[in-house]
Design a protein around this motif. Structure first.
Motif, mmCIF file in Angstrom:
data_model
loop_
_atom_site.group_PDB
_atom_site.id
_atom_site.type_symbol
_atom_site.label_atom_id
_atom_site.label_comp_id
_atom_site.label_asym_id
_atom_site.label_seq_id
_atom_site.Cartn_x
_atom_site.Cartn_y
_atom_site.Cartn_z
ATOM 1 N N VAL A 1 53.103 13.125 77.312
ATOM 2 C CA VAL A 1 52.860 13.175 75.865
ATOM 3 C C VAL A 1 51.713 14.115 75.505
ATOM 4 C CG1 VAL A 1 53.777 10.851 75.504
ATOM 5 C CG2 VAL A 1 51.335 11.160 75.910
ATOM 6 N N LEU A 2 51.127 14.791 76.508
ATOM 7 C CA LEU A 2 49.995 15.679 76.232
ATOM 8 C C LEU A 2 50.354 16.826 75.284
ATOM 9 C CD1 LEU A 2 47.057 16.448 76.672
ATOM 10 C CD2 LEU A 2 47.725 17.637 78.775
ATOM 11 N N PRO A 3 51.487 17.517 75.457
ATOM 12 C CA PRO A 3 51.814 18.594 74.508
ATOM 13 C C PRO A 3 51.886 18.098 73.065
ATOM 14 C CG PRO A 3 53.206 18.747 76.452
ATOM 15 C CD PRO A 3 52.478 17.437 76.547
ATOM 16 N N LEU A 4 52.514 16.936 72.866
ATOM 17 C CA LEU A 4 52.627 16.377 71.516
ATOM 18 C C LEU A 4 51.264 15.982 70.971
ATOM 19 C CD1 LEU A 4 54.287 15.303 69.126
ATOM 20 C CD2 LEU A 4 54.560 13.152 70.405
ATOM 21 N N SER A 5 50.432 15.346 71.798
ATOM 22 C CA SER A 5 49.120 14.899 71.318
ATOM 23 C C SER A 5 48.209 16.079 70.991
ATOM 24 C CB SER A 5 48.469 13.988 72.352
ATOM 25 O OG SER A 5 48.218 14.668 73.564
ATOM 26 N N LEU A 6 48.271 17.148 71.789
ATOM 27 C CA LEU A 6 47.455 18.331 71.496
ATOM 28 C C LEU A 6 47.897 18.995 70.199
ATOM 29 C CD1 LEU A 6 47.056 19.962 75.031
ATOM 30 C CD2 LEU A 6 45.276 18.862 73.655
ATOM 31 N N LEU A 7 49.214 19.060 69.984
ATOM 32 C CA LEU A 7 49.733 19.646 68.747
ATOM 33 C C LEU A 7 49.295 18.825 67.540
ATOM 34 C CD1 LEU A 7 51.517 21.708 67.296
ATOM 35 C CD2 LEU A 7 53.478 20.210 67.727
ATOM 36 N N LEU A 8 49.381 17.500 67.658
ATOM 37 C CA LEU A 8 48.940 16.624 66.564
ATOM 38 C C LEU A 8 47.454 16.794 66.292
ATOM 39 C CD1 LEU A 8 50.797 13.231 67.120
ATOM 40 C CD2 LEU A 8 50.918 14.705 65.104
ATOM 41 N N CYS A 9 46.666 16.940 67.353
ATOM 42 C CA CYS A 9 45.228 17.144 67.191
ATOM 43 C C CYS A 9 44.940 18.395 66.373
ATOM 44 C CB CYS A 9 44.561 17.273 68.565
ATOM 45 S SG CYS A 9 43.937 15.717 69.213
ATOM 46 N N LEU A 10 45.600 19.484 66.710
ATOM 47 C CA LEU A 10 45.370 20.744 66.006
ATOM 48 C C LEU A 10 45.736 20.623 64.530
ATOM 49 C CD1 LEU A 10 46.705 23.299 68.656
ATOM 50 C CD2 LEU A 10 44.327 22.836 68.038
ATOM 51 N N VAL A 11 46.863 19.988 64.254
ATOM 52 C CA VAL A 11 47.321 19.841 62.868
ATOM 53 C C VAL A 11 46.402 18.917 62.078
ATOM 54 C CG1 VAL A 11 49.180 18.982 61.394
ATOM 55 C CG2 VAL A 11 49.721 20.315 63.442
ATOM 56 N N LEU A 12 46.086 17.753 62.662
ATOM 57 C CA LEU A 12 45.309 16.749 61.936
ATOM 58 C C LEU A 12 43.842 17.133 61.794
ATOM 59 C CD1 LEU A 12 46.866 13.544 63.531
ATOM 60 C CD2 LEU A 12 47.294 14.463 61.245
ATOM 61 N N LEU A 13 43.281 17.791 62.801
ATOM 62 C CA LEU A 13 41.891 18.215 62.704
ATOM 63 C C LEU A 13 41.716 19.276 61.623
ATOM 64 C CD1 LEU A 13 40.784 18.360 66.449
ATOM 65 C CD2 LEU A 13 40.048 16.740 64.706
ATOM 66 N N GLY A 14 42.782 20.014 61.362
ATOM 67 C CA GLY A 14 42.725 21.007 60.301
ATOM 68 C C GLY A 14 42.792 20.386 58.920
ATOM 69 N N PRO B 1 45.206 6.627 61.834
ATOM 70 C CA PRO B 1 45.726 6.157 63.123
ATOM 71 C C PRO B 1 46.326 7.271 63.974
ATOM 72 C CG PRO B 1 46.348 4.651 61.374
ATOM 73 C CD PRO B 1 45.735 5.841 60.705
ATOM 74 N N LEU B 2 47.007 8.216 63.337
ATOM 75 C CA LEU B 2 47.597 9.322 64.092
ATOM 76 C C LEU B 2 46.524 10.171 64.763
ATOM 77 C CD1 LEU B 2 50.588 10.698 61.972
ATOM 78 C CD2 LEU B 2 50.670 9.630 64.232
ATOM 79 N N LEU B 3 45.420 10.394 64.066
ATOM 80 C CA LEU B 3 44.339 11.183 64.652
ATOM 81 C C LEU B 3 43.664 10.414 65.789
ATOM 82 C CD1 LEU B 3 42.681 13.728 64.705
ATOM 83 C CD2 LEU B 3 41.251 12.809 62.866
ATOM 84 N N VAL B 4 43.480 9.113 65.617
ATOM 85 C CA VAL B 4 42.903 8.296 66.681
ATOM 86 C C VAL B 4 43.758 8.394 67.937
ATOM 87 C CG1 VAL B 4 42.378 5.937 67.418
ATOM 88 C CG2 VAL B 4 41.768 6.688 65.116
ATOM 89 N N VAL B 5 45.068 8.244 67.761
ATOM 90 C CA VAL B 5 45.981 8.277 68.909
ATOM 91 C C VAL B 5 46.014 9.658 69.540
ATOM 92 C CG1 VAL B 5 48.400 8.067 69.611
ATOM 93 C CG2 VAL B 5 47.390 6.383 68.071
ATOM 94 N N SER B 6 46.071 10.708 68.723
ATOM 95 C CA SER B 6 46.147 12.057 69.277
ATOM 96 C C SER B 6 44.879 12.427 70.041
ATOM 97 C CB SER B 6 46.423 13.079 68.166
ATOM 98 O OG SER B 6 45.377 13.102 67.207
ATOM 99 N N LEU B 7 43.705 12.026 69.536
ATOM 100 C CA LEU B 7 42.451 12.271 70.249
ATOM 101 C C LEU B 7 42.398 11.460 71.542
ATOM 102 C CD1 LEU B 7 39.938 12.248 67.257
ATOM 103 C CD2 LEU B 7 40.511 14.227 68.673
ATOM 104 N N ARG B 8 42.823 10.218 71.450
ATOM 105 C CA ARG B 8 42.841 9.337 72.632
ATOM 106 C C ARG B 8 43.750 9.890 73.719
ATOM 107 N NH1 ARG B 8 44.658 2.932 72.368
ATOM 108 N NH2 ARG B 8 45.224 2.674 74.563
ATOM 109 N N LEU B 9 44.962 10.282 73.349
ATOM 110 C CA LEU B 9 45.929 10.762 74.338
ATOM 111 C C LEU B 9 45.581 12.152 74.850
ATOM 112 C CD1 LEU B 9 49.334 9.514 72.868
ATOM 113 C CD2 LEU B 9 47.868 8.446 74.584
ATOM 114 N N SER B 10 44.997 12.984 73.999
ATOM 115 C CA SER B 10 44.612 14.333 74.443
ATOM 116 C C SER B 10 43.497 14.270 75.472
ATOM 117 C CB SER B 10 44.180 15.182 73.244
ATOM 118 O OG SER B 10 45.251 15.399 72.364
#
Length: 221
Positions: free
Chosen positions: A181-194, A29-38
Protein backbone atom coordinates in the motif's frame (compact mmCIF):
# COMPACT_ATOMS: atom_id res chain seq x y z
CA UNK A 1 9.74 -16.29 25.95
CA UNK A 2 6.85 -16.28 23.47
CA UNK A 3 4.45 -15.23 26.24
CA UNK A 4 6.74 -12.35 27.22
CA UNK A 5 6.93 -11.23 23.58
CA UNK A 6 3.14 -11.43 23.29
CA UNK A 7 2.62 -9.31 26.42
CA UNK A 8 5.13 -6.76 25.13
CA UNK A 9 3.23 -6.57 21.82
CA UNK A 10 -0.04 -6.00 23.67
CA UNK A 11 1.56 -3.10 25.54
CA UNK A 12 2.82 -1.61 22.27
CA UNK A 13 -0.50 -1.88 20.46
CA UNK A 14 -2.50 -0.66 23.47
CA UNK A 15 -1.38 2.87 22.59
CA UNK A 16 -2.59 2.65 18.98
CA UNK A 17 -6.18 3.68 19.72
CA UNK A 18 -5.46 6.79 21.85
CA UNK A 19 -2.72 8.00 19.50
CA UNK A 20 -5.01 7.54 16.48
CA UNK A 21 -7.69 9.52 18.32
CA UNK A 22 -5.24 12.35 19.10
CA UNK A 23 -4.12 12.60 15.47
CA UNK A 24 -7.62 12.29 13.97
CA UNK A 25 -8.92 15.23 16.03
CA UNK A 26 -6.55 17.68 14.28
CA UNK A 27 -5.94 16.04 10.91
CA UNK A 28 -8.28 14.36 8.45
CA UNK A 29 -8.48 10.57 8.88
CA UNK A 30 -7.16 10.06 5.35
CA UNK A 31 -4.10 12.18 6.10
CA UNK A 32 -3.49 10.35 9.38
CA UNK A 33 -3.62 7.00 7.59
CA UNK A 34 -1.49 8.12 4.65
CA UNK A 35 1.22 9.53 6.96
CA UNK A 36 1.09 6.41 9.13
CA UNK A 37 1.36 4.01 6.19
CA UNK A 38 3.98 6.06 4.34
CA UNK A 39 6.28 6.18 7.35
CA UNK A 40 5.78 2.49 8.04
CA UNK A 41 6.27 1.67 4.36
CA UNK A 42 9.67 3.33 4.29
CA UNK A 43 10.75 1.35 7.37
CA UNK A 44 9.51 -1.90 5.82
CA UNK A 45 11.20 -1.07 2.50
CA UNK A 46 14.51 -0.72 4.33
CA UNK A 47 14.01 -4.06 6.12
CA UNK A 48 13.04 -5.91 2.95
CA UNK A 49 15.80 -4.20 0.98
CA UNK A 50 18.38 -5.49 3.43
CA UNK A 51 17.01 -9.02 3.11
CA UNK A 52 16.21 -8.93 -0.63
CA UNK A 53 13.32 -11.36 -0.39
CA UNK A 54 10.61 -11.45 -3.07
CA UNK A 55 7.37 -13.35 -2.32
CA UNK A 56 6.62 -16.29 -4.66
CA UNK A 57 3.83 -15.71 -7.14
CA UNK A 58 1.53 -18.29 -5.51
CA UNK A 59 1.06 -16.19 -2.34
CA UNK A 60 0.49 -12.73 -3.83
CA UNK A 61 -3.32 -12.98 -3.55
CA UNK A 62 -3.03 -13.92 0.15
CA UNK A 63 -0.54 -11.12 0.71
CA UNK A 64 -3.04 -8.72 -0.82
CA UNK A 65 -5.76 -9.96 1.56
CA UNK A 66 -3.38 -9.45 4.48
CA UNK A 67 -2.55 -5.95 3.28
CA UNK A 68 -6.14 -4.89 2.65
CA UNK A 69 -7.34 -6.31 5.96
CA UNK A 70 -4.64 -5.76 8.57
CA UNK A 71 -2.99 -2.69 7.06
CA UNK A 72 -5.21 -0.50 4.87
CA UNK A 73 -8.70 -1.50 6.01
CA UNK A 74 -7.97 -1.51 9.73
CA UNK A 75 -6.06 1.79 9.61
CA UNK A 76 -8.73 3.60 7.59
CA UNK A 77 -11.71 2.32 9.55
CA UNK A 78 -10.21 3.06 12.97
CA UNK A 79 -9.07 6.54 11.93
CA UNK A 80 -12.54 7.49 10.66
CA UNK A 81 -14.20 5.88 13.69
CA UNK A 82 -12.01 7.63 16.25
CA UNK A 83 -12.75 11.00 14.70
CA UNK A 84 -16.34 10.49 15.88
CA UNK A 85 -16.11 8.46 19.10
CA UNK A 86 -13.92 8.69 22.23
CA UNK A 87 -10.87 6.47 22.48
CA UNK A 88 -12.59 4.44 25.21
CA UNK A 89 -15.12 3.35 22.58
CA UNK A 90 -12.24 2.25 20.40
CA UNK A 91 -10.48 0.35 23.17
CA UNK A 92 -13.62 -1.51 24.20
CA UNK A 93 -14.75 -2.08 20.64
CA UNK A 94 -11.43 -3.57 19.62
CA UNK A 95 -11.48 -5.80 22.73
CA UNK A 96 -13.48 -8.23 20.59
CA UNK A 97 -10.65 -8.51 18.05
CA UNK A 98 -8.85 -11.50 19.68
CA UNK A 99 -12.03 -13.58 19.89
CA UNK A 100 -13.11 -12.70 16.34
CA UNK A 101 -9.63 -13.47 15.02
CA UNK A 102 -9.62 -16.80 16.85
CA UNK A 103 -13.05 -17.67 15.43
CA UNK A 104 -11.97 -16.94 11.86
CA UNK A 105 -8.71 -18.82 12.42
CA UNK A 106 -10.66 -21.85 13.66
CA UNK A 107 -12.79 -21.81 10.51
CA UNK A 108 -9.82 -21.22 8.21
CA UNK A 109 -7.45 -23.80 9.76
CA UNK A 110 -10.13 -26.21 10.97
CA UNK A 111 -8.37 -26.46 14.33
CA UNK A 112 -10.41 -25.96 17.51
CA UNK A 113 -8.37 -24.59 20.46
CA UNK A 114 -10.76 -26.22 22.93
CA UNK A 115 -13.52 -25.36 25.39
CA UNK A 116 -11.28 -23.75 28.00
CA UNK A 117 -9.93 -21.30 25.42
CA UNK A 118 -13.40 -20.38 24.15
CA UNK A 119 -14.75 -20.00 27.69
CA UNK A 120 -12.15 -17.39 28.64
CA UNK A 121 -12.22 -15.72 25.20
CA UNK A 122 -15.99 -15.24 25.37
CA UNK A 123 -15.87 -14.28 29.05
CA UNK A 124 -13.35 -11.51 28.36
CA UNK A 125 -15.32 -10.25 25.38
CA UNK A 126 -18.62 -10.24 27.29
CA UNK A 127 -17.04 -8.39 30.22
CA UNK A 128 -15.76 -5.71 27.83
CA UNK A 129 -19.15 -5.34 26.17
CA UNK A 130 -20.90 -5.21 29.56
CA UNK A 131 -18.56 -2.46 30.73
CA UNK A 132 -19.27 -0.55 27.52
CA UNK A 133 -22.98 -0.26 28.37
CA UNK A 134 -22.76 -0.05 32.18
CA UNK A 135 -19.93 2.43 32.85
CA UNK A 136 -21.41 5.50 31.26
CA UNK A 137 -19.63 5.08 27.95
CA UNK A 138 -22.81 6.09 26.16
CA UNK A 139 -24.92 4.71 23.35
CA UNK A 140 -23.82 3.31 20.06
CA UNK A 141 -22.65 5.81 17.45
CA UNK A 142 -21.83 5.58 13.76
CA UNK A 143 -18.16 5.36 14.70
CA UNK A 144 -18.89 2.18 16.65
CA UNK A 145 -20.13 0.52 13.46
CA UNK A 146 -16.85 1.47 11.80
CA UNK A 147 -15.02 -0.13 14.71
CA UNK A 148 -16.95 -3.36 14.14
CA UNK A 149 -15.88 -3.29 10.49
CA UNK A 150 -12.30 -2.58 11.62
CA UNK A 151 -12.37 -5.69 13.81
CA UNK A 152 -13.60 -7.84 10.91
CA UNK A 153 -11.03 -6.33 8.57
CA UNK A 154 -8.13 -6.85 10.99
CA UNK A 155 -9.12 -10.42 11.83
CA UNK A 156 -9.09 -11.32 8.12
CA UNK A 157 -5.66 -9.78 7.64
CA UNK A 158 -4.15 -11.21 10.82
CA UNK A 159 -5.24 -14.76 10.11
CA UNK A 160 -4.13 -14.75 6.47
CA UNK A 161 -0.86 -13.08 7.45
CA UNK A 162 -0.35 -15.56 10.27
CA UNK A 163 -0.84 -18.51 7.94
CA UNK A 164 1.76 -17.13 5.54
CA UNK A 165 4.13 -16.32 8.40
CA UNK A 166 4.35 -19.98 9.38
CA UNK A 167 6.09 -20.68 6.09
CA UNK A 168 7.90 -17.44 5.29
CA UNK A 169 8.34 -15.64 8.64
CA UNK A 170 6.34 -12.85 10.22
CA UNK A 171 8.75 -10.03 9.42
CA UNK A 172 8.76 -10.77 5.69
CA UNK A 173 5.00 -11.11 5.41
CA UNK A 174 4.05 -8.04 7.42
CA UNK A 175 6.70 -5.90 5.73
CA UNK A 176 5.35 -6.83 2.31
CA UNK A 177 1.77 -6.28 3.48
CA UNK A 178 2.72 -2.69 4.34
CA UNK A 179 4.80 -2.26 1.17
CA UNK A 180 1.85 -3.16 -1.06
CA UNK A 181 0.00 0.00 0.00
CA UNK A 182 3.06 2.29 -0.01
CA UNK A 183 2.47 3.70 -3.54
CA UNK A 184 -1.13 4.58 -2.64
CA UNK A 185 -0.19 6.09 0.74
CA UNK A 186 2.59 8.22 -0.77
CA UNK A 187 0.24 9.50 -3.47
CA UNK A 188 -2.39 10.36 -0.85
CA UNK A 189 0.25 12.15 1.21
CA UNK A 190 1.26 14.36 -1.70
CA UNK A 191 -2.35 15.23 -2.54
CA UNK A 192 -3.53 15.82 1.03
CA UNK A 193 -0.46 17.72 2.19
CA UNK A 194 -1.05 20.12 -0.66
CA UNK A 195 -4.56 20.77 0.63
CA UNK A 196 -3.96 21.10 4.38
CA UNK A 197 -1.52 23.45 6.05
CA UNK A 198 0.47 21.60 8.71
CA UNK A 199 1.99 24.58 10.54
CA UNK A 200 -0.74 24.73 13.27
CA UNK A 201 -0.51 20.99 13.98
CA UNK A 202 0.61 20.34 17.54
CA UNK A 203 3.67 18.39 18.62
CA UNK A 204 1.50 15.71 20.25
CA UNK A 205 -0.09 14.97 16.88
CA UNK A 206 3.31 14.56 15.22
CA UNK A 207 4.37 12.35 18.11
CA UNK A 208 1.25 10.24 17.64
CA UNK A 209 1.88 9.90 13.88
CA UNK A 210 5.50 8.86 14.50
CA UNK A 211 4.42 6.24 17.03
CA UNK A 212 1.74 4.87 14.70
CA UNK A 213 4.18 4.64 11.80
CA UNK A 214 7.23 3.28 13.62
CA UNK A 215 5.58 1.03 16.20
CA UNK A 216 1.94 0.22 15.46
CA UNK A 217 2.34 -0.21 11.72
CA UNK A 218 5.91 -1.50 11.31
CA UNK A 219 8.33 -2.46 14.10
CA UNK A 220 5.58 -3.62 16.47
CA UNK A 221 4.05 -5.79 13.79
Amino acid sequence: MNIVAAIFCVLLFSLTVPFTRIAALELSPLLVVSLRLSGAGLVCAALIGAERWIPPRRIWHLLLLTSLGAVLGFSLLTAFALQEVPSVHGALGLAALPAVTAAYSTIRDRVNPGRVFWFFALLGTLLSVSYFFSAGVGGLLRGDLLLVLAVLSASLGYVEGGRLSREFGGKRIMCWAVLLVLPLSLLLCLVLLGQQALAPVSAKVWGSIIYLALVSQSLGM
